[in-house]
Design an enzyme around this catalytic site. Structure first.
Site, PDB file in Angstrom:
ATOM      1  N   GLN A   1       0.812  -1.216   0.000  1.00 51.00           N
ATOM      2  CA  GLN A   1       0.000   0.000   0.000  1.00 51.00           C
ATOM      3  C   GLN A   1       0.848   1.269   0.000  1.00 51.00           C
ATOM      4  OE1 GLN A   1      -3.028  -1.496   3.258  1.00 51.00           O
ATOM      5  NE2 GLN A   1      -3.984   0.099   2.038  1.00 51.00           N
ATOM      6  N   HIS A   2       0.194   2.368  -0.307  1.00 52.31           N
ATOM      7  CA  HIS A   2       0.676   3.733  -0.078  1.00 52.31           C
ATOM      8  C   HIS A   2       1.714   4.244  -1.072  1.00 52.31           C
ATOM      9  CE1 HIS A   2      -1.385   3.085   3.653  1.00 52.31           C
ATOM     10  NE2 HIS A   2      -0.424   2.363   4.189  1.00 52.31           N
TER      11      HIS A   2
ATOM     12  N   ASP B   1      -2.435  -4.949   0.447  1.00 50.12           N
ATOM     13  CA  ASP B   1      -1.989  -6.254   0.929  1.00 50.12           C
ATOM     14  C   ASP B   1      -2.766  -6.745   2.149  1.00 50.12           C
ATOM     15  OD1 ASP B   1      -0.841  -4.280   2.534  1.00 50.12           O
ATOM     16  OD2 ASP B   1       1.216  -4.913   2.163  1.00 50.12           O
TER      17      ASP B   1
END
Length: 433
Positions: A67-68, A231
């Site tokens: 992520q991110h 995830d």
């Protein structure tokens, strides 16, 4: 096909849609670092698919991923600079600036998050402030799994790293779970907060269309393509977590996330108000100190993990008063970045190898238990813990966890749960008319 494009590697599983059985799989490594050329992910995905036997008999697929991370694209679909990953902390000051400008409570209310260095919004502000020449070129902002999905669907493939005269940036799609980790999309409203995106980058940009859990798009071969997932959300699907379940993952760091019917707002920033991959919400807590607490204690005692577990189970609960506060790297929950670990309650009677091993297990689990307490304090219903990750393989961890958590604990068989969750999402999409 389910894909896990993680920080370390790309894992691909090909699953029988009727039985759920893995029929083929492949894996390829990713380069180390906190700033990575996305082309390396694309090459790893291609290699992992090849090792898994290809796509000829695949009817639907989905990508789960880290992520991110910030993938910045220009108007031609080219990657402007290396992607800044979730674990790149150069954006810590940018996160603090955003909190100061808008207020933690207001940001939590608007997006479910209070920015920290990990989140995409903080990385965009860093790009604006430190690389304005790159920020000026940004036409679209994607997350790692968004970009890989776009590429595998057949877009932006000309010119190596995505350059295309007709880049079709409008074909970028994402899902609720990954969008909820950006800091400029709200799981509660289902909308992008354009004011926050503008404040971060200095202007607006194209962002991926957020697909609902039941939506799909297609690739160039006509296969159904599921929305994908971050995830943790994919992992929740992979282990079969439902409302009331909380997944405790013991890896390098520890994560505690629950499937909830209600959105969560936490102005302290301890609990991040993420979305799940199945239309629910996924409030999440992250701790810095998890499996490495056991690594450190095993090394100190000169034993392997099996012997550490045996020693811990030889001691009584409470380790005769020996207590390890395991903040070896500071801590995120609670937010004590400069804290250090401490061992207390040492007497001639309590200071034994067995008690130290027990204190390490109890201390690590208590740190994760603080995450459970944070979820409880916000009214998130918790009825069962699903214990996953490398640290969950310890017999001592499995047997002591119910005592610390105060909940029933189940330990699923080890598996590639992010990739399996993505495959489950693809299976559900395939089953829809």
């Amino acid at each position: 096909m389910g894909v896990d494009s993680s920080t370390q590697s790309c894992k691909v599983v090909i699953v029988d849609a009727e039985t759920g059985r893995i029929v083929r799989e492949g894996r390829a490594p990713h380069p180390n670092g906190t700033s990575v050329d996305p082309e390396a992910w694309w090459q790893a995905l291609q290699r992992a698919i090849e090792l898994a036997g290809g796509l000829d008999d695949v009817a639907a697929w989905s990508i789960g991923g880290q992520q991110h991370g910030l993938v910045a694209l220009d108007a031609g679909g080219r990657v402007i600079r290396d992607a800044l990953l979730w674990n790149d902390t150069r954006s810590a000051d940018a996160a603090a600036d955003l909190v100061e400008e808008f207020g933690a409570a207001a940001l939590a209310q608007r997006t479910g998050l209070v920015p920290v260095a990990s989140f995409t919004i903080s990385k965009l502000r860093w790009l604006r402030d430190h690389e304005p020449e790159h920020a000026e070129r940004v036409a679209a902002v994607a997350l790692p799994h968004d970009w890989l999905t776009w590429r595998l669907r057949g877009f932006g493939s000309a010119g190596g790293s995505g350059a295309d005269a007709d880049a079709r940036l409008d074909e970028l799609v994402t899902d609720r779970s990954d969008a909820s980790g950006t800091g400029y999309w709200s799981a509660a409203t289902g909308e992008y907060d354009r004011e926050l995106l503008d404040a971060a980058l200095g202007r607006n940009a194209i962002v991926p269309r957020v697909l609902d859990a039941q939506e799909w798009v297609t690739d160039a071969a006509g296969r159904r393509v599921a929305p994908g997932a971050g995830d943790n959300a994919a992992s929740a699907l992979g282990v079969g977590a439902g409302v009331g379940d909380v997944v405790v993952s013991i890896g390098t760091s520890g994560t505690v996330f629950a499937v909830s019917e209600q959105a969560v707002t936490d102005a302290s920033g301890i609990v991040a108000g993420f979305a799940s991959a199945d239309g629910h919400h996924l409030p999440l807590v992250c701790t810095l100190n998890a499996a490495r607490v056991l690594d450190t204690t095993a090394a100190l005692l000169g034993v392997d993990h099996g012997e550490l577990s045996r020693l811990a189970l030889e001691a009584d609960a409470g380790a005769a008063g020996l207590r390890l506060v395991p903040y070896f790297e500071g801590e995120r929950t609670p937010n004590l970045p400069d804290a250090t670990a401490s061992l207390t309650g040492m007497t001639l009677a309590s200071t034994t190898r067995e008690n130290l091993a027990r204190a390490a297990v109890e201390g690590m689990l208590s740190g994760l238990g603080a995450g459970l307490d944070a979820l409880r304090a916000l009214g998130v219903p918790l009825r069962r813990v699903l214990l996953v990750g490398g640290g969950a393989r310890s017999d001592a961890v499995q047997r002591i966890a119910p005592l610390v958590f105060g909940l029933d604990v189940e330990v699923p068989e080890p598996g590639e749960y992010v990739a399996l969750g993505a495959a489950e999402q693809a299976r559900r999409i395939l089953a829809r008319p």
